[in-house]
Design an enzyme around this catalytic site. Structure first.
Site, PDB file in Angstrom:
ATOM      1  N   SER A 184       0.797   9.461  20.203  1.00 18.31           N
ATOM      2  CA  SER A 184      -0.083   9.476  19.014  1.00 18.31           C
ATOM      3  C   SER A 184       0.471  10.404  17.930  1.00 18.31           C
ATOM      4  CB  SER A 184      -1.521   9.845  19.389  1.00 18.31           C
ATOM      5  OG  SER A 184      -1.620  11.196  19.757  1.00 18.31           O
ATOM      6  N   HIS A 204       2.363  21.921  20.081  1.00 16.19           N
ATOM      7  CA  HIS A 204       1.758  22.446  21.309  1.00 16.19           C
ATOM      8  C   HIS A 204       0.255  22.644  21.083  1.00 16.19           C
ATOM      9  CE1 HIS A 204       1.649  24.360  25.198  1.00 16.19           C
ATOM     10  NE2 HIS A 204       0.834  25.265  24.664  1.00 16.19           N
TER      11      HIS A 204
HETATM   12  C1  GAR Z   1      -0.301  16.394  22.558  1.00 17.45           C
HETATM   13  O1  GAR Z   1      -1.590  16.912  22.687  1.00 17.45           O
HETATM   14  C2  GAR Z   1       0.707  17.522  22.482  1.00 17.45           C
HETATM   15  O2  GAR Z   1       0.205  18.660  21.834  1.00 17.45           O
HETATM   16  C3  GAR Z   1       0.929  17.804  23.938  1.00 17.45           C
HETATM   17  O3  GAR Z   1       0.970  16.546  24.545  1.00 17.45           O
HETATM   18  C4  GAR Z   1       0.125  15.653  23.833  1.00 17.45           C
HETATM   19  C5  GAR Z   1       0.917  14.421  23.524  1.00 17.45           C
HETATM   20  O4  GAR Z   1       0.100  13.430  22.976  1.00 17.45           O
HETATM   21  N1  GAR Z   1       2.162  18.537  24.124  1.00 17.45           N
HETATM   22  C6  GAR Z   1       2.291  19.516  24.994  1.00 17.45           C
HETATM   23  O5  GAR Z   1       1.408  19.890  25.733  1.00 17.45           O
HETATM   24  C7  GAR Z   1       3.658  20.160  24.985  1.00 17.45           C
HETATM   25  N2  GAR Z   1       3.642  21.384  25.726  1.00 17.45           N
HETATM   26  P1  GAR Z   1       0.726  12.187  22.222  1.00 17.45           P
HETATM   27  O6  GAR Z   1       1.731  11.552  23.197  1.00 17.45           O
HETATM   28  O7  GAR Z   1      -0.439  11.276  21.981  1.00 17.45           O
HETATM   29  O8  GAR Z   1       1.381  12.682  20.975  1.00 17.45           O
END
Ligand code: GAR
Length: 216
Positions: free
Chosen positions: A13, A114
């Site tokens: 996302s 993050h």
């Molecule tokens: C997001 O919330 C991002 O902040 C987190 O993973 C999710 C990915 O969502 N990242 C971490 O925790 C990195 N340490 P997405 O695939 O929908 O962008």
């Protein structure tokens, strides 16, 4: 024009928010060249290819038995023109730690999102960590990647209040909404060179991006 690679592991996302900002012209001088995932089943891969027409690559250890994961990543970045001096790499939910070789090759050109106010709650399950700690505020951080885990210089942050009735899901959702605003914004100021970097201190020299913690 900066050539961009986005590295994902799942839903994508944040990748979508970045690609939409480019498509809609909010970011004008970044060209998405490739979306790379370390998981073939990442829904973000399909989204990148079908919705935005961006080439994708799956990086699974073992694609080519003669290459390590890192070597294959370097090869893909080279192949798509992600130059260490002029390209940019956005980690968007990429759940793998990059080796010092890659991080040093692309010094201050790899961004990460993050879901906490770093340096609080680095690593996995940041939202759960914040809730279990009893924090009243968490948030989201966009930072440069260095050789530590979530330790690189901070580009932009925004706080999110934790409510008494929050669950991991509700807090995750509210933080995610902020991530989708901040990550494209961080990439825009980076791509426009609107950053002053002094050691770990990164200031944004752009009137459009206000640090919400500053008085107007
Ligand atoms: C997001 O919330 C991002 O902040 C987190 O993973 C999710 C990915 O969502 N990242 C971490 O925790 C990195 N340490 P997405 O695939 O929908 O962008």
């Amino acid at each position: 024009m900066l050539n961009l690679a986005i590295l994902i592991s799942g839903r994508g996302s944040n990748m979508e928010a970045i690609l939409r900002s480019i498509e809609e012209g909010q970011i004008t001088n970044v060209r998405p060249k490739v979306v790379v995932s370390n998981r073939s089943e990442s829904p973000g891969l399909k989204l990148a290819a079908q919705k935005f027409g961006v080439p994708t690559h799956v990086l699974c250890k073992g694609n080519d038995k003669t290459l390590s994961f890192e070597d294959e990543l370097v090869q893909v970045l080279d192949q798509f023109g992600i130059d260490p001096k002029t390209g940019v790499i956005c980690l968007a939910g990429f759940m793998r730690i990059l080796s010092p070789i890659i991080v040093q090759k692309y010094t201050m050109r790899i961004l990460n999102v993050h879901p906490s106010l770093l340096p609080a709650f680095p690593g996995l399950h940041a939202q759960r960590q914040a809730l279990e700690y009893g924090a009243k505020i968490s948030g989201c951080t966009i930072h440069f990647v260095d050789t530590g885990v979530d330790t690189g210089p901070i580009l932009i942050q925004r706080a999110v209040t934790i409510f008494d009735n929050d669950t991991e899901e509700s807090l995750t959702q509210r933080i995610l909404e902020i991530e989708h605003i901040l990550y494209p914004e961080a990439l825009r100021v980076f791509s426009e060179g609107k950053l002053k970097i002094d050691g770990r201190r990164v200031s944004i020299t752009d009137s459009k991006t206000k640090n919400r913690n500053e008085k107007a």
